[in-house]
Design an enzyme around this catalytic site. Sequence first.
Site, short mmCIF file in Angstrom:
data_model
loop_
_atom_site.label_atom_id
_atom_site.label_comp_id
_atom_site.label_asym_id
_atom_site.label_seq_id
_atom_site.Cartn_x
_atom_site.Cartn_y
_atom_site.Cartn_z
N GLY A 122 39.28 -128.11 -1.91
CA GLY A 122 39.01 -126.86 -1.44
C GLY A 122 39.64 -127.48 0.12
N GLN A 123 39.69 -126.50 0.94
CA GLN A 123 40.27 -126.65 2.16
C GLN A 123 39.46 -127.76 3.66
OE1 GLN A 123 39.64 -123.48 5.14
NE2 GLN A 123 41.52 -124.86 6.48
N GLY A 129 33.72 -129.29 -4.90
CA GLY A 129 35.04 -128.68 -4.88
C GLY A 129 35.52 -129.38 -3.49
N ASP A 176 32.19 -128.42 -13.32
CA ASP A 176 32.52 -127.12 -13.33
C ASP A 176 30.51 -127.09 -12.04
OD1 ASP A 176 31.29 -124.55 -12.19
OD2 ASP A 176 32.11 -123.74 -14.59
N TYR A 219 28.92 -113.12 0.66
CA TYR A 219 28.89 -114.33 1.03
C TYR A 219 27.64 -114.54 2.80
CZ TYR A 219 31.42 -118.34 3.21
OH TYR A 219 31.74 -119.80 3.50
N ASP A 233 36.17 -130.60 -8.94
CA ASP A 233 36.83 -129.56 -8.77
C ASP A 233 37.13 -129.07 -9.73
OD1 ASP A 233 37.90 -127.09 -7.55
OD2 ASP A 233 37.57 -128.19 -5.88
N LYS A 283 24.72 -117.36 1.62
CA LYS A 283 24.38 -118.32 2.22
C LYS A 283 23.16 -118.48 3.30
CE LYS A 283 28.96 -120.71 2.56
NZ LYS A 283 28.61 -121.93 1.67
P1 NAD Z 1 37.60 -123.70 -0.45
O1 NAD Z 1 37.86 -122.14 -0.94
O2 NAD Z 1 38.91 -124.31 0.27
O3 NAD Z 1 37.19 -124.54 -2.06
C1 NAD Z 1 36.17 -124.96 -2.28
C2 NAD Z 1 36.68 -125.17 -3.52
O4 NAD Z 1 35.65 -124.62 -4.56
C3 NAD Z 1 38.32 -124.84 -4.55
O5 NAD Z 1 38.79 -126.26 -4.23
C4 NAD Z 1 37.25 -124.51 -6.23
O6 NAD Z 1 38.80 -124.83 -6.87
C5 NAD Z 1 36.46 -125.65 -6.31
N1 NAD Z 1 35.05 -124.22 -6.28
C6 NAD Z 1 34.75 -122.75 -6.98
N2 NAD Z 1 34.40 -122.96 -8.08
C7 NAD Z 1 33.75 -123.74 -8.42
C8 NAD Z 1 33.09 -124.84 -9.44
N3 NAD Z 1 32.04 -123.37 -9.79
N4 NAD Z 1 32.96 -125.81 -9.95
C9 NAD Z 1 33.44 -126.69 -8.86
N5 NAD Z 1 34.24 -126.81 -8.21
C10 NAD Z 1 34.61 -125.07 -7.84
O7 NAD Z 1 36.56 -123.55 -0.03
P2 NAD Z 1 36.29 -124.69 2.07
O8 NAD Z 1 36.94 -123.68 2.93
O9 NAD Z 1 36.87 -125.79 1.45
O10 NAD Z 1 34.92 -124.93 1.52
C11 NAD Z 1 34.16 -125.59 1.48
C12 NAD Z 1 32.68 -124.84 1.69
O11 NAD Z 1 32.72 -124.87 2.83
C13 NAD Z 1 31.99 -123.86 1.50
O12 NAD Z 1 30.77 -123.52 1.11
C14 NAD Z 1 32.33 -122.49 2.28
O13 NAD Z 1 31.45 -121.77 1.72
C15 NAD Z 1 32.44 -124.04 3.87
N6 NAD Z 1 32.34 -122.80 5.01
C16 NAD Z 1 33.92 -123.34 4.98
C17 NAD Z 1 34.47 -122.51 6.42
C18 NAD Z 1 35.76 -122.31 6.20
O14 NAD Z 1 36.39 -122.05 7.41
N7 NAD Z 1 36.96 -122.97 5.58
C19 NAD Z 1 33.67 -121.90 6.71
C20 NAD Z 1 32.20 -122.12 6.96
C21 NAD Z 1 31.88 -122.61 5.92
C1 AKB Z 2 35.00 -117.07 6.01
O1 AKB Z 2 36.48 -116.96 6.66
O2 AKB Z 2 34.75 -116.69 4.66
C2 AKB Z 2 35.17 -119.10 6.28
C3 AKB Z 2 34.09 -118.79 7.16
C4 AKB Z 2 33.69 -118.49 8.16
O3 AKB Z 2 32.78 -119.16 5.88
N1 AKB Z 2 36.12 -119.71 6.96
#
Ligand code: NAD
Ligand code: AKB
Length: 317
Positions: free
Chosen positions: A11-12, A8, A52, A143, A34, A147
């Site tokens: 991602g962000q 991943g 994947d 979601y 990713d 989690k």
């Molecule tokens: P994101 O959606 O920006 O990035 C996730 C990445 O995973 C994407 O680039 C997507 O292409 C990739 N992906 C999706 N399915 C896939 C697969 N089957 N195989 C490989 N890659 C795959 O998410 P994020 O914000 O970077 O979050 C990352 C983790 O942190 C997640 O588990 C999310 O639940 C957790 N999280 C994020 C936040 C937040 O605010 N960003 C808050 C709480 C928890």
């Molecule tokens: C969402 O809003 O789904 C995420 C998180 C807090 O897990 N940014």
Amino acid sequence: MENILIIGAAGQIGSELTLALRKIYGNEHVFATDLIKPSKDISKEGPWAILDVLDNKRLVHYVIRHKITQIYHLAAVLSSNAERIPIQAWNINMDGLMNILDLAKEIPEIKKVFWPSSIAVFGPTTPRQNTPQLTITEPSTVYGISKIAGERWCEYYYKNYGIDVRSIRYPGLISYKTEPGGGTTDYAVEIFYEAVRTGKYECFLEKDTYLPMMFMSDAIQATINLMEAKPEKIKVRSSYNLGGVSFSPDDISKEIKKHIPDFEITYNPDFRQQIAESWPESIDDKKAQEDWGCKTTVEIEEMTKLMLEGVKEKLTK
Ligand code: NAD
Ligand code: AKB
């Protein structure tokens, strides 16, 4: 010598965590993967691949071939997207995690696993102010359900198979390098893009909806602190609360107005309002502070300044 796999990485979080880990461990030792190609600064400077997490065969092959010793598993479907495709989201979130936990069980060279949880593990029956580490967790989103189930599995694999898996319940993360991937807290990033692009923003949450948030640099630092802590310091093997700062759309729009006086915000809440109302307004992260020293350093004023500068630079490029 550590070899780190990020799943991943585009991602962000992954797009910034990969670069931070490469600074510590060296570009060639951090493998960015990713479903999509990561940003140029990741793909040019070090190893990357399309992978994947649900493709178990390729995953095992990749891990063995690159002598992986640590995995950061970030791939998931976030809260608002998951409500649109609940069963698919459940499968991606749960099967992905189980693949990684099983891999760590089968391949002894994998010494540590990071998997992020979220404030989404809490639900409408959870105390919303200063939510404690140990409290009611009855999430109402798919979601959040994935989690909380994931947290239970992480603790199970630690207790039963000795897997050194570590986790943080991130609050909403604020950053400008990569746009967020379909969460309920995304408004707090979108608002900066729209403020710079058009000078106005229609918010999908109500004016006074408070949520815990954190600037990305603090989240990355916390993740690295947790992963570098000695195993005996890690007392919570489900997931640690992480507090950050709490603010509402109204608070953030007032901060933006200090920089863009004509900025206008309007409110048109949708289904995400109900999700936000089921989550805590603020989080108690005393346990993480005591065990491995997490710290929030970027408050709302500085966050606003950094976001406006970062977004402006990104949009001019
Ligand atoms: P994101 O959606 O920006 O990035 C996730 C990445 O995973 C994407 O680039 C997507 O292409 C990739 N992906 C999706 N399915 C896939 C697969 N089957 N195989 C490989 N890659 C795959 O998410 P994020 O914000 O970077 O979050 C990352 C983790 O942190 C997640 O588990 C999310 O639940 C957790 N999280 C994020 C936040 C937040 O605010 N960003 C808050 C709480 C928890
Ligand atoms: C969402 O809003 O789904 C995420 C998180 C807090 O897990 N940014």
